[in-house]
Design a protein around this motif. Sequence first.
Motif, PDB file in Angstrom:
ATOM      1  N   ARG A 317       0.966  -1.504   0.350  1.00 43.61           N
ATOM      2  CA  ARG A 317       0.015   0.313  -0.347  1.00 43.61           C
ATOM      3  C   ARG A 317       1.027   1.071   0.096  1.00 43.61           C
ATOM      4  NH1 ARG A 317      -2.290   3.528   3.203  1.00 43.61           N
ATOM      5  NH2 ARG A 317      -5.114   4.379   3.266  1.00 43.61           N
ATOM      6  N   SER A 318       1.836   1.109   1.398  1.00 44.33           N
ATOM      7  CA  SER A 318       2.963   2.700   1.030  1.00 44.33           C
ATOM      8  C   SER A 318       3.493   2.370  -0.346  1.00 44.33           C
ATOM      9  CB  SER A 318       3.675   1.945   1.998  1.00 44.33           C
ATOM     10  OG  SER A 318       4.303   1.002   1.346  1.00 44.33           O
ATOM     11  N   GLY A 319       3.658   1.639  -1.292  1.00 44.47           N
ATOM     12  CA  GLY A 319       4.602   1.332  -2.423  1.00 44.47           C
ATOM     13  C   GLY A 319       5.643   1.046  -2.481  1.00 44.47           C
ATOM     14  N   VAL A 320       5.982   0.566  -1.084  1.00 44.56           N
ATOM     15  CA  VAL A 320       6.968  -0.129  -1.127  1.00 44.56           C
ATOM     16  C   VAL A 320       7.082  -1.004  -1.687  1.00 44.56           C
ATOM     17  CG1 VAL A 320       8.894  -1.281   1.069  1.00 44.56           C
ATOM     18  CG2 VAL A 320       8.093   0.658   0.884  1.00 44.56           C
ATOM     19  N   LEU A 335       0.886  -6.784   8.777  1.00 45.02           N
ATOM     20  CA  LEU A 335       1.036  -5.591   9.061  1.00 45.02           C
ATOM     21  C   LEU A 335       1.763  -4.567   8.617  1.00 45.02           C
ATOM     22  CD1 LEU A 335       2.176  -7.345  12.411  1.00 45.02           C
ATOM     23  CD2 LEU A 335       0.432  -6.573  12.203  1.00 45.02           C
ATOM     24  N   ALA A 336       2.447  -4.991   7.152  1.00 38.94           N
ATOM     25  CA  ALA A 336       3.300  -3.517   6.322  1.00 38.94           C
ATOM     26  C   ALA A 336       1.986  -2.792   6.125  1.00 38.94           C
ATOM     27  CB  ALA A 336       3.820  -4.269   5.262  1.00 38.94           C
ATOM     28  N   ASP A 337       0.523  -3.381   5.469  1.00 35.58           N
ATOM     29  CA  ASP A 337      -0.669  -2.657   4.771  1.00 35.58           C
ATOM     30  C   ASP A 337      -1.335  -2.261   5.861  1.00 35.58           C
ATOM     31  OD1 ASP A 337       0.232  -2.882   2.333  1.00 35.58           O
ATOM     32  OD2 ASP A 337      -0.594  -4.828   1.994  1.00 35.58           O
ATOM     33  N   CYS A 338      -1.154  -3.060   7.048  1.00 37.66           N
ATOM     34  CA  CYS A 338      -2.016  -2.432   7.976  1.00 37.66           C
ATOM     35  C   CYS A 338      -1.469  -1.086   9.079  1.00 37.66           C
ATOM     36  CB  CYS A 338      -2.647  -3.506   8.666  1.00 37.66           C
ATOM     37  SG  CYS A 338      -3.503  -5.070   8.312  1.00 37.66           S
ATOM     38  N   LEU A 339      -0.181  -1.428   8.872  1.00 38.74           N
ATOM     39  CA  LEU A 339       0.207   0.116   9.860  1.00 38.74           C
ATOM     40  C   LEU A 339       0.291   1.464   8.461  1.00 38.74           C
ATOM     41  CD1 LEU A 339       3.419  -1.695  10.985  1.00 38.74           C
ATOM     42  CD2 LEU A 339       1.765  -1.085  12.472  1.00 38.74           C
ATOM     43  N   ASP A 340       0.843   0.846   7.383  1.00 41.21           N
ATOM     44  CA  ASP A 340       0.541   1.967   6.655  1.00 41.21           C
ATOM     45  C   ASP A 340      -1.227   2.802   6.415  1.00 41.21           C
ATOM     46  OD1 ASP A 340       1.676   3.484   4.659  1.00 41.21           O
ATOM     47  OD2 ASP A 340       0.373   2.923   3.119  1.00 41.21           O
ATOM     48  N   TRP A 341      -1.956   1.690   6.468  1.00 40.85           N
ATOM     49  CA  TRP A 341      -2.934   2.017   6.283  1.00 40.85           C
ATOM     50  C   TRP A 341      -2.980   3.036   7.578  1.00 40.85           C
ATOM     51  CZ3 TRP A 341      -7.556   1.617   9.538  1.00 40.85           C
ATOM     52  CH2 TRP A 341      -8.599   1.679   9.055  1.00 40.85           C
ATOM     53  N   LEU A 432       9.635  -4.304   9.347  1.00 41.85           N
ATOM     54  CA  LEU A 432       8.461  -3.389   9.996  1.00 41.85           C
ATOM     55  C   LEU A 432       8.739  -2.176   9.682  1.00 41.85           C
ATOM     56  CD1 LEU A 432       6.148  -5.234  12.404  1.00 41.85           C
ATOM     57  CD2 LEU A 432       5.497  -5.594  10.378  1.00 41.85           C
ATOM     58  N   ASP A 433       9.877  -1.331  10.487  1.00 41.05           N
ATOM     59  CA  ASP A 433      10.203  -0.448  10.460  1.00 41.05           C
ATOM     60  C   ASP A 433      10.213   0.824   9.023  1.00 41.05           C
ATOM     61  OD1 ASP A 433      10.659   2.043  11.268  1.00 41.05           O
ATOM     62  OD2 ASP A 433      13.641   1.869  10.779  1.00 41.05           O
ATOM     63  N   LYS A 434      10.626  -0.163   7.830  1.00 35.70           N
ATOM     64  CA  LYS A 434      10.196   0.368   6.872  1.00 35.70           C
ATOM     65  C   LYS A 434       8.663   0.775   6.293  1.00 35.70           C
ATOM     66  CE  LYS A 434      12.301   0.083   2.168  1.00 35.70           C
ATOM     67  NZ  LYS A 434      13.489   0.789   2.534  1.00 35.70           N
ATOM     68  N   PHE A 435       7.500   0.415   7.260  1.00 35.78           N
ATOM     69  CA  PHE A 435       6.275   0.985   6.746  1.00 35.78           C
ATOM     70  C   PHE A 435       6.089   2.215   7.562  1.00 35.78           C
ATOM     71  CE2 PHE A 435       7.507  -2.720   4.942  1.00 35.78           C
ATOM     72  CZ  PHE A 435       7.440  -2.880   3.633  1.00 35.78           C
ATOM     73  N   ILE A 436       7.199   2.394   8.309  1.00 35.66           N
ATOM     74  CA  ILE A 436       6.514   3.716   8.522  1.00 35.66           C
ATOM     75  C   ILE A 436       6.633   5.074   9.143  1.00 35.66           C
ATOM     76  CG2 ILE A 436       7.240   4.309  11.956  1.00 35.66           C
ATOM     77  CD1 ILE A 436       5.218   1.088  11.438  1.00 35.66           C
ATOM     78  N   LYS A 437       6.252   5.621   8.588  1.00 34.09           N
ATOM     79  CA  LYS A 437       6.653   6.813   8.333  1.00 34.09           C
ATOM     80  C   LYS A 437       7.645   7.050   9.173  1.00 34.09           C
ATOM     81  CE  LYS A 437       1.790   6.164   6.491  1.00 34.09           C
ATOM     82  NZ  LYS A 437       2.316   6.274   4.488  1.00 34.09           N
ATOM     83  N   ASP A 442       9.266   7.817  16.020  1.00 29.57           N
ATOM     84  CA  ASP A 442       9.468   7.859  17.630  1.00 29.57           C
ATOM     85  C   ASP A 442       8.145   7.528  18.419  1.00 29.57           C
ATOM     86  OD1 ASP A 442      11.985   8.474  17.744  1.00 29.57           O
ATOM     87  OD2 ASP A 442      11.335  10.250  17.820  1.00 29.57           O
ATOM     88  N   LYS A 443       6.620   7.157  17.717  1.00 30.71           N
ATOM     89  CA  LYS A 443       5.456   7.124  18.566  1.00 30.71           C
ATOM     90  C   LYS A 443       5.728   5.195  18.123  1.00 30.71           C
ATOM     91  CE  LYS A 443       3.976  11.543  17.050  1.00 30.71           C
ATOM     92  NZ  LYS A 443       2.856  12.572  15.795  1.00 30.71           N
ATOM     93  N   TRP A 444       5.997   4.348  17.369  1.00 26.86           N
ATOM     94  CA  TRP A 444       5.784   3.529  16.948  1.00 26.86           C
ATOM     95  C   TRP A 444       6.304   2.213  18.221  1.00 26.86           C
ATOM     96  CZ3 TRP A 444       9.609   0.376  14.148  1.00 26.86           C
ATOM     97  CH2 TRP A 444       8.814  -0.860  13.646  1.00 26.86           C
TER      98      TRP A 444
END
Length: 490
Positions: A317-320, A335-341, A432-437, A442-444
């Motif tokens: 979803r994030s384009g990665v 989780l990658a898609d859910c975290l991005d959402w 997973l960190d790759k999908f954290i904006k 620092d909030k994850w």
Amino acid sequence: MNFTIIEKSLNEINADYELIFVVNKDLNHKFIKDSKEFEFYNFKGEGVLNLPSLRRVYVGIKNTEPESIRQGVAKAFNAIKELNVKSIKMASYVDSCYKMSFEAIAEGFVLSAYKFDRYKSEKKSLNLAEILISTDEFGGKEIKLYEANLGLNHGKIIANATNFAKDIVNEIPEIYTPIKMEEDAKKLTLEYVNLECKIHDENYLKAQNMNAFLAVNRASAHPPRLIHLKYTPKNESLKKIVFVGKGLTYDSGGLSLKPSDYMLTMKSDKSGAAAAMGIIKAACELELPFEIHAVLGATENMIGGDAYKPDDVLITRSGVSVEVRNTDAEGRLVLADCLDWAQSELNPDLLIDMATLTGACVVGLGEYTTGVMGNSYELQSEFKNFTKRSGENLTILEFNDHLRELVKSNIADISNTASSRYGGAITAGIFLDKFIKDEYKDKWLHLDIAGPAYTEKAWGYNQIGATGAGVRANLYYLNKLARNYEKGNK
């Protein structure tokens, strides 16, 4: 199970049985009554001494901290659970916090009494119904009744929420599909007026380009669901907190098929989503002052002609782009898609994901400990410190740049497995960190609950099977945050 505080000495209270803790092997305390029996049974203040003829059980505990109380209660419960005991009395044992001391008593009993016997032809009913607690206190302290009763109430809520999550995890995969998780989420909204639920189906996932999530589901006969629960507090929210839960209702490993003995217990791969549901259920009852969301990625990972394959490249979803090197590393794809959402749709102040993500975490930390990861050591330390009285064991696992090199791909932005067998729990967190904006780095927090979520032997107040890992720790964290806000410390 009812809990009642009685403003009488322990000797003045009538009950079927009596529980006495022996604290730090002190056999000379005023509560001790049976020194002759101690000598006869060679009881030194450790372990359990059950005296059915006297209707008393003694349990040795190290101290009066909450986890010692929980464990002591569990030992007493297991000693008398087969007896026709309907009521038990005990003294008060207060540590540094009145509320938590009584909270631990309630949690110990309610968690110990859990059982999953849905498929047993013969079911044993629980006889113990009344817990009577004297204001007679071990150290002579005067009991603060409001805090004590609040603790009992919170303890029951937290333990019941944990048992609610256990029921979800223990349910068999034939019954518990993504659609069943959807049904359970909807049922919660019928119980609580301040809880909303939105269900997003496979068409929505396609429209959102959640291709990693969809790839995992491709070989399943059951459609996937993105489930979104939202709790709104009565007053203005102090903070928006989002929990994201891995909801693999069954994981065969996909084409990277698990060996049969590893496939057994994979109904537990929905433990992260179950914990998120338990947390939001308790949030409604505790009336927490935060807006709380639970985002659940519910699907199965199965085999078939349409299964996604090693060597595939998925556009998330994030384009990665993700190179698939192992289809059994599927939870991180969901989780990658859910975290991005969750980040783009909900804009959280705090983002916590929970997942039975890696066997490597079990190897590294053992079966009883959750791995805590993220980019902010301050946040990780705060979480660990605020949750230490919950009884859940947590260890911080730190990211490092050397391990980041291991998830690089030659043909995509990242690989779903590392190029080395070592450090697997951390490299999964790094994935997973790759999908954290950047604004949420620092909030994850990422909680790998693979070890404690489901075990095939009983331990403490946990039965064989699901433990509800993550529920108590996060609720203790949220309660501590709420208290700090009340004091103006945050």
